[in-house]
Design a protein around this motif. Structure first.
Motif, PDB file in Angstrom:
ATOM      1  N   LEU A  20       1.081  -1.097   0.112  1.00  0.00           N
ATOM      2  CA  LEU A  20       0.036   0.021   0.122  1.00  0.00           C
ATOM      3  C   LEU A  20       0.811   1.302  -0.024  1.00  0.00           C
ATOM      4  O   LEU A  20       1.560   1.495   0.947  1.00  0.00           O
ATOM      5  N   LEU A  21       0.783   2.303  -1.133  1.00  0.00           N
ATOM      6  CA  LEU A  21       1.550   3.221  -1.065  1.00  0.00           C
ATOM      7  C   LEU A  21       0.995   4.474  -1.609  1.00  0.00           C
ATOM      8  O   LEU A  21       0.414   4.787  -2.407  1.00  0.00           O
ATOM      9  N   GLY A  22       0.808   5.153  -0.253  1.00  0.00           N
ATOM     10  CA  GLY A  22       0.009   6.600  -0.435  1.00  0.00           C
ATOM     11  C   GLY A  22       1.408   7.337  -0.538  1.00  0.00           C
ATOM     12  O   GLY A  22       2.312   7.284  -0.170  1.00  0.00           O
ATOM     13  N   THR A  23       0.959   8.423  -1.699  1.00  0.00           N
ATOM     14  CA  THR A  23       1.990   9.585  -1.866  1.00  0.00           C
ATOM     15  C   THR A  23       1.422  10.958  -2.116  1.00  0.00           C
ATOM     16  O   THR A  23       0.106  10.922  -2.637  1.00  0.00           O
ATOM     17  N   LEU A  28       7.222   2.464  -7.827  1.00  0.00           N
ATOM     18  CA  LEU A  28       5.786   1.234  -7.889  1.00  0.00           C
ATOM     19  C   LEU A  28       6.186   0.012  -8.759  1.00  0.00           C
ATOM     20  O   LEU A  28       5.875  -1.009  -8.167  1.00  0.00           O
ATOM     21  N   GLU A  29       7.203   0.384  -9.829  1.00  0.00           N
ATOM     22  CA  GLU A  29       7.703  -0.955 -10.340  1.00  0.00           C
ATOM     23  C   GLU A  29       8.616  -1.914  -9.505  1.00  0.00           C
ATOM     24  O   GLU A  29       8.559  -3.183  -9.438  1.00  0.00           O
ATOM     25  N   GLN A  62       2.058  -7.234  -5.715  1.00  0.00           N
ATOM     26  CA  GLN A  62       0.745  -6.302  -6.073  1.00  0.00           C
ATOM     27  C   GLN A  62       1.270  -5.059  -5.247  1.00  0.00           C
ATOM     28  O   GLN A  62       1.537  -5.217  -4.275  1.00  0.00           O
ATOM     29  N   VAL A  63       0.752  -4.086  -6.173  1.00  0.00           N
ATOM     30  CA  VAL A  63       0.676  -2.669  -5.398  1.00  0.00           C
ATOM     31  C   VAL A  63      -0.651  -1.910  -5.556  1.00  0.00           C
ATOM     32  O   VAL A  63      -1.205  -1.975  -6.734  1.00  0.00           O
ATOM     33  N   ALA A  64      -1.243  -1.158  -4.570  1.00  0.00           N
ATOM     34  CA  ALA A  64      -2.166  -0.146  -4.599  1.00  0.00           C
ATOM     35  C   ALA A  64      -1.630   1.120  -4.259  1.00  0.00           C
ATOM     36  O   ALA A  64      -0.970   1.266  -3.107  1.00  0.00           O
ATOM     37  N   ALA A 106       0.162   4.337 -17.713  1.00  0.00           N
ATOM     38  CA  ALA A 106       1.177   4.458 -18.568  1.00  0.00           C
ATOM     39  C   ALA A 106       2.038   3.107 -18.232  1.00  0.00           C
ATOM     40  O   ALA A 106       2.495   2.901 -18.975  1.00  0.00           O
ATOM     41  N   LEU A 107       2.141   2.946 -16.935  1.00  0.00           N
ATOM     42  CA  LEU A 107       2.848   1.722 -16.779  1.00  0.00           C
ATOM     43  C   LEU A 107       2.344   0.420 -17.371  1.00  0.00           C
ATOM     44  O   LEU A 107       2.986  -0.480 -17.539  1.00  0.00           O
TER      45      LEU A 107
END
Length: 198
Positions: free
Chosen positions: A9-12, A25-26, A34-36, A64-65
């Protein structure tokens, strides 16, 4: 390794998203499976653009990724990390959740709202940032609240959104974001850059 990969879980702030965000993210997708991610308002920061626009920019980067392991889930966004975690737990019941912070934010974690409860309900991953010395005392403070911080070293370039806001650097911003940046004249990047050296 469990059959189901953990969900990072990545908030930014995404203010704006940078080449560093793309690499992060990659890297998280490779490491956890997996990433949210979502754009958030950090109560400790001033923001250069409204949350809605920052969410659009982050969404454009994720699109785009084109990686099926990486999802933009803006519904997770909340200034309080524990609320975000609760939303994630409702959305993915039974999923192992890993809350990700940059090394520059690790020292803030103990001051977060109900930090001890957050740390008991998920794993915490700390990704060191190039050019920023991670203070071991910050990790000790997290441990004192019951957390077990995982250091995840990823090849993330030393880009910073704050630096781009002060000194616009086209090469630090993913090409997929330029249409939105130009349309909204954000961060002093109001015209399509030439991406070839002069």
């Amino acid at each position: 390794m469990s059959a189901t990969p953990a969900l990072a879980l990545l908030g930014t702030s995404a203010d704006p998203p940078t080449e560093g965000h793309r690499a992060l993210l990659e890297g998280l997708a490779e490491h956890y499976g997996q990433v949210a991610t979502w754009a958030s308002d950090n109560p400790f920061k001033q923001h250069g653009a409204p949350l809605e626009l920052r969410a659009q920019l982050l969404g454009a980067l994720v699109e785009a990724l084109g990686d099926p392991r990486i999802h933009h889930v803006q519904a997770l966004s909340h200034p309080r990390a524990l609320i975000t975690l609760e939303r994630a737990a409702e959305r993915w019941p039974g999923q192992e959740l890993v809350f990700v912070v940059g090394g520059d934010l690790a020292a803030q974690v103990p001051s977060w709202w109900k930090a001890d409860e957050l740390l008991q309900r998920c794993r915490l991953a700390v990704v060191p940032r190039q050019g920023f010395v991670l203070d071991p005392a910050a990790l000790d403070a997290i441990r004192s609240l019951g957390g077990q911080p995982e250091l995840v070293n990823l090849p993330v370039p030393a880009t910073a959104s704050s630096a781009i806001r002060r000194h616009p650097s086209p090469e630090q911003v993913p090409a997929a974001l330029w249409a939105e940046l130009v349309r909204h004249n954000l961060y002093g990047l109001g015209q399509q850059p030439s991406r070839t050296p002069r």
